[in-house]
Design an enzyme around this catalytic site. Structure first.
Site, PDB file in Angstrom:
ATOM      1  N   HIS A  60      66.641  71.217 -40.335  1.00  0.00           N
ATOM      2  CA  HIS A  60      67.035  71.355 -38.830  1.00  0.00           C
ATOM      3  C   HIS A  60      65.907  71.524 -37.973  1.00  0.00           C
ATOM      4  O   HIS A  60      65.868  71.867 -36.791  1.00  0.00           O
ATOM      5  CB  HIS A  60      67.291  73.088 -39.301  1.00  0.00           C
ATOM      6  CG  HIS A  60      68.647  73.238 -40.110  1.00  0.00           C
ATOM      7  ND1 HIS A  60      69.932  72.680 -39.643  1.00  0.00           N
ATOM      8  CD2 HIS A  60      68.820  73.907 -40.693  1.00  0.00           C
ATOM      9  CE1 HIS A  60      70.725  72.724 -40.640  1.00  0.00           C
ATOM     10  NE2 HIS A  60      69.995  73.588 -41.378  1.00  0.00           N
TER      11      HIS A  60
ATOM     12  N   ASP B  80      73.524  69.470 -48.235  1.00  0.00           N
ATOM     13  CA  ASP B  80      73.610  70.407 -47.799  1.00  0.00           C
ATOM     14  C   ASP B  80      74.379  70.503 -47.174  1.00  0.00           C
ATOM     15  O   ASP B  80      74.503  70.571 -46.516  1.00  0.00           O
ATOM     16  CB  ASP B  80      71.885  71.227 -47.120  1.00  0.00           C
ATOM     17  CG  ASP B  80      71.504  72.363 -46.792  1.00  0.00           C
ATOM     18  OD1 ASP B  80      70.738  73.082 -47.178  1.00  0.00           O
ATOM     19  OD2 ASP B  80      72.376  72.666 -45.559  1.00  0.00           O
TER      20      ASP B  80
HETATM   21 ZN   LIG Z   1      71.909  75.243 -45.739  1.00  0.00          ZN
END
Ligand SMILES: [Zn+2]
Length: 306
Positions: A124, A161
């Site tokens: 992220h 993910d």
């Molecule tokens: Zn994640």
């Protein structure tokens, strides 16, 4: 041969009591990898990433801000989800450095595959922002190192993910030498990852819906994502290995089973064998149910060893 990169300081990064991205996650992973069946894995201490390596994907302001944030006690909050403790900057350097060392190891041939058991996670983190539990974008630092230090022309990043790897996408969306392929639940944090986001044709986003599981996940990779990866003929395969699409995970609503992580790993190992002389580097991203995380990492690493 499989090499495992980790560092004790990655257990000391502590975002605080009750935070899902806890030191207990890595403890569970390392305990799982302590079983006899992993005895042949070569364990190496992750080095620190250098500023030069971080600056390939992050702004100088971001790097300095993270390195300067060393609270004496308690934690400093960077955003609603992302906190730093005393050891966090050092853990961030080691997590990113693990990817650099792992890329060097598979490029030199001293290992064929590598798994980075590190935290904080990375996918992220954008060029200038820490977010979603991530400080530096570890997998992106590895990919940029493969381009800059090893002269590769085609590096694939496969991200399974459950959350979209918005940071990795941001970093490489104008870099045709990197193909970023992601399956993730949508809608879900961080809100990006729609199929319309295609970069310069090098970004492939494949969302799954809440409640979907093994069948939908395998069909998506078989029919849409793996063919794109094979067509790209990557010289190196990087994996953002998050295990939070597991049925038991508390942060999302996909229904993957532990065996699905063996399945996708086998497919990615096949991909690396077909085009990249087997070279594959995987790194830990999410996964917040400790039992599912330990079992899924075990399945993943077993498949990396075969
Ligand atoms: Zn994640």
């Amino acid at each position: 041969m499989l090499r495992l990169f980790t560092h004790a300081v990655c257990l000391q990064h502590d975002p605080g009591l009750g935070h899902p991205e806890s030191p207990a996650r890595l403890k569970a992973v390392l305990q799982a990898l302590d079983q006899d069946r992993f005895a042949s894995v070569d364990r190496v201490e992750a080095p620190r990433a250098t500023r030069e390596q971080l600056l390939r994907v992050h702004t100088p302001e971001h790097v300095e801000r993270i390195l300067a944030t060393t609270p004496d006690a308690d934690t400093i909050r960077l955003d609603e989800d992302t906190l730093m403790s005393q050891a966090s900057a050092e853990a961030g350097l080691r997590a990113a450095g693990a990817l650099v060392a792992a890329v060097d190891a598979v490029m030199s041939g001293s290992a064929t595959r590598a798994f980075c058991a590190v935290r904080p996670p990375g996918h992220h983190a954008t060029p200038d922002t820490a977010m979603g539990f991530c400080l530096f974008n570890n997998v992106a630092v590895g990919a940029a190192h493969a381009l800059a230090a090893h002269g590769l022309k085609r590096v694939a990043i496969a991200d399974f993910d459950v959350h979209h790897g918005n940071g990795t996408q941001d970093i490489f969306q104008r870099e045709p030498r990197v193909l970023f392929i992601s399956s993730h639940q949508q809608p879900l944090y961080p809100g990006t990852g729609s199929p319309e986001e295609q970069g310069v044709g090098n970004i492939v986003n494949a969302p799954l819906s809440s409640g979907e599981g093994s069948d939908e996940f395998r069909a998506l990779w078989n029919e849409a994502l793996l063919p794109k990866l094979h067509a790209f003929k990557p010289q190196l395969v990087l994996v953002s290995a998050g295990f939070d699409a597991h049925q038991r995970d508390p942060l999302a609503n996909l229904q993957l089973q532990t065996e699905d992580y063996a399945w996708i790993t086998e497919r990615l190992v096949d991909l690396a064998r077909a085009h990249a002389s087997g070279r594959l580097v995987s790194t830990l991203e999410g996964g917040y149910d400790l039992q599912a995380l330990a079992a899924s990492v075990g399945a993943h690493v077993s498949a990396l060893m075969d």
